[in-house]
Design a protein around this motif. Structure first.
Motif, mmCIF file in Angstrom:
data_model
loop_
_atom_site.group_PDB
_atom_site.id
_atom_site.type_symbol
_atom_site.label_atom_id
_atom_site.label_comp_id
_atom_site.label_asym_id
_atom_site.label_seq_id
_atom_site.Cartn_x
_atom_site.Cartn_y
_atom_site.Cartn_z
ATOM 1 N N PRO A 1 -48.778 79.144 -91.867
ATOM 2 C CA PRO A 1 -48.708 77.721 -92.229
ATOM 3 C C PRO A 1 -47.273 77.206 -92.354
ATOM 4 C CG PRO A 1 -50.311 78.865 -93.612
ATOM 5 C CD PRO A 1 -49.548 79.915 -92.868
ATOM 6 N N LEU A 2 -46.372 78.068 -92.861
ATOM 7 C CA LEU A 2 -44.970 77.660 -92.987
ATOM 8 C C LEU A 2 -44.338 77.494 -91.606
ATOM 9 C CD1 LEU A 2 -43.735 79.940 -95.923
ATOM 10 C CD2 LEU A 2 -44.665 77.613 -96.028
ATOM 11 N N ILE A 3 -44.704 78.360 -90.668
ATOM 12 C CA ILE A 3 -44.182 78.253 -89.305
ATOM 13 C C ILE A 3 -44.688 76.981 -88.642
ATOM 14 C CG2 ILE A 3 -44.287 79.273 -86.994
ATOM 15 C CD1 ILE A 3 -44.230 82.036 -88.377
ATOM 16 N N VAL A 4 -45.966 76.696 -88.809
ATOM 17 C CA VAL A 4 -46.541 75.479 -88.219
ATOM 18 C C VAL A 4 -45.800 74.248 -88.731
ATOM 19 C CG1 VAL A 4 -48.588 74.011 -88.165
ATOM 20 C CG2 VAL A 4 -48.806 76.477 -87.787
ATOM 21 N N GLU A 5 -45.596 74.181 -90.036
ATOM 22 C CA GLU A 5 -44.880 73.044 -90.622
ATOM 23 C C GLU A 5 -43.446 72.984 -90.104
ATOM 24 O OE1 GLU A 5 -43.683 71.214 -95.029
ATOM 25 O OE2 GLU A 5 -44.601 73.199 -94.871
ATOM 26 N N TYR A 6 -42.807 74.152 -90.001
ATOM 27 C CA TYR A 6 -41.414 74.191 -89.554
ATOM 28 C C TYR A 6 -41.278 73.710 -88.116
ATOM 29 C CZ TYR A 6 -36.580 75.797 -89.316
ATOM 30 O OH TYR A 6 -35.213 75.834 -89.197
ATOM 31 N N VAL A 7 -42.181 74.160 -87.254
ATOM 32 C CA VAL A 7 -42.130 73.760 -85.841
ATOM 33 C C VAL A 7 -42.399 72.263 -85.694
ATOM 34 C CG1 VAL A 7 -43.261 74.038 -83.598
ATOM 35 C CG2 VAL A 7 -42.643 76.059 -84.946
ATOM 36 N N MET A 8 -43.298 71.738 -86.489
ATOM 37 C CA MET A 8 -43.569 70.300 -86.426
ATOM 38 C C MET A 8 -42.356 69.490 -86.863
ATOM 39 S SD MET A 8 -47.537 70.246 -87.739
ATOM 40 C CE MET A 8 -47.736 68.475 -87.564
ATOM 41 N N ASN A 9 -41.578 70.042 -87.798
ATOM 42 C CA ASN A 9 -40.365 69.358 -88.256
ATOM 43 C C ASN A 9 -39.146 69.668 -87.391
ATOM 44 O OD1 ASN A 9 -41.560 68.051 -90.468
ATOM 45 N ND2 ASN A 9 -41.354 69.877 -91.757
ATOM 46 N N ASN A 10 -39.237 70.752 -86.608
ATOM 47 C CA ASN A 10 -38.121 71.189 -85.766
ATOM 48 C C ASN A 10 -38.672 71.558 -84.386
ATOM 49 O OD1 ASN A 10 -35.764 71.620 -87.943
ATOM 50 N ND2 ASN A 10 -37.678 72.414 -88.798
ATOM 51 N N PRO A 11 -39.019 70.557 -83.585
ATOM 52 C CA PRO A 11 -39.802 70.794 -82.372
ATOM 53 C C PRO A 11 -39.072 71.494 -81.231
ATOM 54 C CG PRO A 11 -39.278 68.463 -82.605
ATOM 55 C CD PRO A 11 -38.876 69.111 -83.882
ATOM 56 N N LYS A 12 -37.816 71.894 -81.440
ATOM 57 C CA LYS A 12 -37.184 72.758 -80.432
ATOM 58 C C LYS A 12 -37.827 74.146 -80.435
ATOM 59 C CE LYS A 12 -33.454 74.565 -83.393
ATOM 60 N NZ LYS A 12 -31.996 74.607 -83.642
ATOM 61 N N TRP A 13 -38.485 74.482 -81.540
ATOM 62 C CA TRP A 13 -39.161 75.769 -81.690
ATOM 63 C C TRP A 13 -40.613 75.680 -81.223
ATOM 64 C CZ3 TRP A 13 -36.546 80.104 -82.870
ATOM 65 C CH2 TRP A 13 -35.293 79.959 -83.494
ATOM 66 N N ARG A 14 -41.168 76.827 -80.840
ATOM 67 C CA ARG A 14 -42.588 76.964 -80.535
ATOM 68 C C ARG A 14 -43.166 78.074 -81.414
ATOM 69 N NH1 ARG A 14 -42.943 76.906 -73.867
ATOM 70 N NH2 ARG A 14 -41.379 75.262 -73.512
ATOM 71 N N VAL A 15 -44.496 78.064 -81.571
ATOM 72 C CA VAL A 15 -45.189 79.094 -82.334
ATOM 73 C C VAL A 15 -45.621 80.210 -81.388
ATOM 74 C CG1 VAL A 15 -47.179 79.633 -83.803
ATOM 75 C CG2 VAL A 15 -46.043 77.401 -83.991
ATOM 76 N N SER A 16 -45.345 81.444 -81.767
ATOM 77 C CA SER A 16 -45.885 82.612 -81.080
ATOM 78 C C SER A 16 -46.761 83.377 -82.059
ATOM 79 C CB SER A 16 -44.763 83.521 -80.576
ATOM 80 O OG SER A 16 -45.276 84.733 -80.053
ATOM 81 N N LEU A 17 -47.919 83.829 -81.577
ATOM 82 C CA LEU A 17 -48.817 84.653 -82.377
ATOM 83 C C LEU A 17 -49.088 85.960 -81.643
ATOM 84 C CD1 LEU A 17 -51.460 81.956 -83.401
ATOM 85 C CD2 LEU A 17 -49.585 82.819 -84.810
ATOM 86 N N GLN A 18 -49.399 87.007 -82.391
ATOM 87 C CA GLN A 18 -49.748 88.283 -81.755
ATOM 88 C C GLN A 18 -51.224 88.241 -81.352
ATOM 89 O OE1 GLN A 18 -48.022 90.832 -85.002
ATOM 90 N NE2 GLN A 18 -47.046 91.853 -83.271
ATOM 91 N N THR A 19 -51.493 87.510 -80.283
ATOM 92 C CA THR A 19 -52.888 87.257 -79.899
ATOM 93 C C THR A 19 -53.617 88.529 -79.494
ATOM 94 O OG1 THR A 19 -52.250 86.729 -77.620
ATOM 95 C CG2 THR A 19 -52.361 84.899 -79.179
ATOM 96 N N HIS A 20 -52.894 89.534 -79.021
ATOM 97 C CA HIS A 20 -53.555 90.790 -78.642
ATOM 98 C C HIS A 20 -54.199 91.467 -79.854
ATOM 99 C CE1 HIS A 20 -49.423 91.649 -79.777
ATOM 100 N NE2 HIS A 20 -49.715 92.918 -79.963
ATOM 101 N N LYS A 21 -53.621 91.250 -81.036
ATOM 102 C CA LYS A 21 -54.214 91.833 -82.233
ATOM 103 C C LYS A 21 -55.494 91.085 -82.633
ATOM 104 C CE LYS A 21 -49.992 93.954 -83.955
ATOM 105 N NZ LYS A 21 -49.043 94.136 -85.078
ATOM 106 N N TYR A 22 -55.504 89.780 -82.414
ATOM 107 C CA TYR A 22 -56.744 89.035 -82.643
ATOM 108 C C TYR A 22 -57.818 89.440 -81.629
ATOM 109 C CZ TYR A 22 -54.155 85.897 -85.774
ATOM 110 O OH TYR A 22 -53.406 85.380 -86.804
ATOM 111 N N LEU A 23 -57.393 89.758 -80.414
ATOM 112 C CA LEU A 23 -58.336 90.163 -79.364
ATOM 113 C C LEU A 23 -58.707 91.639 -79.438
ATOM 114 C CD1 LEU A 23 -56.650 88.292 -76.378
ATOM 115 C CD2 LEU A 23 -58.793 87.653 -77.497
ATOM 116 N N ASN A 24 -58.026 92.376 -80.313
ATOM 117 C CA ASN A 24 -58.271 93.817 -80.485
ATOM 118 C C ASN A 24 -58.063 94.591 -79.191
ATOM 119 O OD1 ASN A 24 -58.848 96.067 -82.074
ATOM 120 N ND2 ASN A 24 -61.018 96.024 -81.536
ATOM 121 N N ILE A 25 -56.924 94.285 -78.532
ATOM 122 C CA ILE A 25 -56.524 95.007 -77.322
ATOM 123 C C ILE A 25 -55.100 95.536 -77.539
ATOM 124 C CG2 ILE A 25 -58.026 93.694 -75.777
ATOM 125 C CD1 ILE A 25 -55.621 91.969 -75.021
ATOM 126 N N PRO A 26 -54.650 96.489 -76.711
ATOM 127 C CA PRO A 26 -53.310 97.067 -76.916
ATOM 128 C C PRO A 26 -52.201 96.017 -76.818
ATOM 129 C CG PRO A 26 -54.576 98.404 -75.399
ATOM 130 C CD PRO A 26 -55.365 97.149 -75.626
#
Length: 210
Positions: free
Chosen positions: A185-210
């Motif tokens: 949530p802090l990253i989301v707020e930060y990116v919205m206030n500083n839009p030069k940044w993007r959000v990255s998530l470890q989606t492979h862990k959500y997908l349960n793949i290597p």
């Protein structure tokens, strides 16, 4: 203890301490969601306390493997290869990347940047660490800056690193996995206030793949 002959091959990058290799979906950063063959090279002295592959740190645990063997495996599966670690730049990547490019593969690296850049890369993902900062060779060449957010101070570190990386690098903030509920949530707020940044998530862990 490696024989003298094998140690010479390792030193010049003809053999590398291969920890694992696998074909999967890239889970992080700019190329999230795309198929890639991952080569994980053992050996790292950066020592991140939240590292999720600490077993990669000791290169002696991972057998020196011929780069010809590695390249043959990659070319069976994918047109994109990601070299990761460990810290791959603690070894000379020139021969490996040359052989991969000879196979017309797109060659990516994930690195802390703590060692000088070697090899020829289509994409360099720089993920800097506070306890061993990147070299200028990597700051100047990185296509992507991915800063892991473990606590609030890491936002300050991220801005410091953004000032040092070249101005074409794409900027990402990624929550450290064990702190994702607190930090996302802090990253989301930060990116919205500083839009030069993007959000990255470890989606492979959500997908349960290597």
């Amino acid at each position: 203890m490696l024989s003298k002959e094998i140690q010479l091959e390792v030193n010049k990058g003809a053999m590398l301490p291969l920890m694992e290799e696998f074909y999967t979906i890239q889970g992080e950063g700019f190329h999230t969601g795309t198929a890639a063959y991952f080569i994980r090279i053992g050996g790292c002295d950066v020592g991140c306390h939240w590292c999720d592959v600490k077993e990669s740190w000791n290169a002696e645990l991972h057998p020196p493997t011929s780069i010809d063997h590695i390249v043959d495996n990659v070319s069976k599966y994918a047109d994109t290869v990601v070299v990761t670690g460990g810290e791959p730049l603690s070894w000379d990547m020139s021969l490996l990347t040359s052989r991969l490019k000879d196979k017309n593969l797109k060659v990516h690296i994930e690195t802390s940047g703590a060692y000088p850049l070697s090899g020829t890369w289509d994409w360099i993902c720089l993920s800097p660490k506070k306890n061993k900062l990147p070299t200028e060779t990597v700051y100047s060449a990185a296509h992507e800056l991915k800063v892991i957010i473990h606590n609030k101070h890491d936002f300050i570190f991220a801005e410091e690193q953004a000032e040092l990386v070249n101005d074409k690098a794409i900027l990402f903030l990624q929550p450290e996995w064990s702190k994702k509920e607190e930090m996302t949530p802090l990253i989301v707020e930060y990116v919205m206030n500083n839009p030069k940044w993007r959000v990255s998530l470890q989606t492979h862990k959500y997908l349960n793949i290597p």
